[in-house]
Design a protein around this motif. Sequence first.
Motif, PDB file in Angstrom:
ATOM      1  N   GLU A  85       0.836  -1.209   0.000  1.00 38.63           N
ATOM      2  CA  GLU A  85       0.000   0.000   0.000  1.00 38.63           C
ATOM      3  C   GLU A  85       0.869   1.256   0.000  1.00 38.63           C
ATOM      4  O   GLU A  85       0.544   2.240  -0.675  1.00 38.63           O
ATOM      5  N   SER A  86       1.964   1.243   0.732  1.00 43.21           N
ATOM      6  CA  SER A  86       2.866   2.399   0.772  1.00 43.21           C
ATOM      7  C   SER A  86       3.541   2.600  -0.581  1.00 43.21           C
ATOM      8  O   SER A  86       3.810   3.732  -0.980  1.00 43.21           O
ATOM      9  N   TRP A  87       3.814   1.525  -1.263  1.00 40.84           N
ATOM     10  CA  TRP A  87       4.470   1.605  -2.568  1.00 40.84           C
ATOM     11  C   TRP A  87       3.555   2.281  -3.589  1.00 40.84           C
ATOM     12  O   TRP A  87       4.003   3.079  -4.399  1.00 40.84           O
ATOM     13  N   THR A  88       2.260   1.957  -3.518  1.00 38.33           N
ATOM     14  CA  THR A  88       1.342   2.508  -4.514  1.00 38.33           C
ATOM     15  C   THR A  88       0.789   3.877  -4.116  1.00 38.33           C
ATOM     16  O   THR A  88       0.655   4.746  -4.972  1.00 38.33           O
ATOM     17  N   ARG A  89       0.465   4.080  -2.859  1.00 41.49           N
ATOM     18  CA  ARG A  89      -0.162   5.334  -2.443  1.00 41.49           C
ATOM     19  C   ARG A  89       0.720   6.206  -1.567  1.00 41.49           C
ATOM     20  O   ARG A  89       0.431   7.380  -1.398  1.00 41.49           O
ATOM     21  N   GLY A  90       1.703   5.629  -0.934  1.00 45.76           N
ATOM     22  CA  GLY A  90       2.544   6.385  -0.004  1.00 45.76           C
ATOM     23  C   GLY A  90       2.148   6.113   1.428  1.00 45.76           C
ATOM     24  O   GLY A  90       0.960   5.966   1.736  1.00 45.76           O
ATOM     25  N   PHE A  91       3.137   6.064   2.297  1.00 49.32           N
ATOM     26  CA  PHE A  91       2.881   5.722   3.695  1.00 49.32           C
ATOM     27  C   PHE A  91       2.071   6.801   4.401  1.00 49.32           C
ATOM     28  O   PHE A  91       1.196   6.507   5.207  1.00 49.32           O
ATOM     29  N   GLY A  92       2.354   8.055   4.094  1.00 46.71           N
ATOM     30  CA  GLY A  92       1.618   9.154   4.740  1.00 46.71           C
ATOM     31  C   GLY A  92       0.129   9.091   4.442  1.00 46.71           C
ATOM     32  O   GLY A  92      -0.697   9.292   5.334  1.00 46.71           O
ATOM     33  N   ARG A  93      -0.195   8.796   3.218  1.00 54.02           N
ATOM     34  CA  ARG A  93      -1.618   8.690   2.856  1.00 54.02           C
ATOM     35  C   ARG A  93      -2.254   7.453   3.501  1.00 54.02           C
ATOM     36  O   ARG A  93      -3.406   7.488   3.906  1.00 54.02           O
ATOM     37  N   LEU A  94      -1.498   6.380   3.588  1.00 49.06           N
ATOM     38  CA  LEU A  94      -1.993   5.161   4.240  1.00 49.06           C
ATOM     39  C   LEU A  94      -2.355   5.440   5.689  1.00 49.06           C
ATOM     40  O   LEU A  94      -3.446   5.088   6.151  1.00 49.06           O
ATOM     41  N   VAL A  95      -1.467   6.084   6.417  1.00 48.00           N
ATOM     42  CA  VAL A  95      -1.727   6.409   7.817  1.00 48.00           C
ATOM     43  C   VAL A  95      -2.830   7.447   7.923  1.00 48.00           C
ATOM     44  O   VAL A  95      -3.684   7.375   8.813  1.00 48.00           O
ATOM     45  N   GLY A  96      -2.855   8.415   7.006  1.00 48.27           N
ATOM     46  CA  GLY A  96      -3.894   9.436   7.032  1.00 48.27           C
ATOM     47  C   GLY A  96      -5.287   8.861   6.808  1.00 48.27           C
ATOM     48  O   GLY A  96      -6.254   9.281   7.443  1.00 48.27           O
TER      49      GLY A  96
END
Length: 168
Positions: A49-60
């Motif tokens: 998920e972090s690879w496709t959307r980014g970790f910041g967006r995942l946590v957000g």
Amino acid sequence: MPEPLSPRLDGWPERERVASGRIGRIVLAYVLATGAAALVRTLGLIAEESWTRGFGRLVGDNGIASLALVPAATALVAFFAAAPFVTAFVVWAEGRALRSGVAHVAAGAVVGLVTQTLVALLTGTFAALPTGVVVLSSFAGAIGGWIYWLIAVRSAPPPPQADRPWTI
């Protein structure tokens, strides 16, 4: 002068201790292996998920608490969903005194794959199951099998001698 123990009871406390210690070790190993497999699976999903959307967006989108809640919920589901398959393998492996790490890792990979398939069938998401999730579940199961082997098999006390039966 004390009487010698009968041949039937000779060494009985040692064998009983080994058998009861194995059961506790097996249960503890299964709990820890399930937790490790859930953690590996969750970290794999987070990495994807972090690879496709980014970790910041995942946590957000999911919140920071999801990083702790998702592995716990995954471990709970995996604990109950994998239990019949793990029990069948453990009974078979213990009955044959199978102590091979490769066999336990391979069995963990198969159990991870079968458990993921079972959960997908029960939830109705089997048709939409991505290949990456299947591979990740198999890898997480292999890690769980390895953890189980380390705790319940490799570091376990040796079984009683073949000429002396197990007592429970």
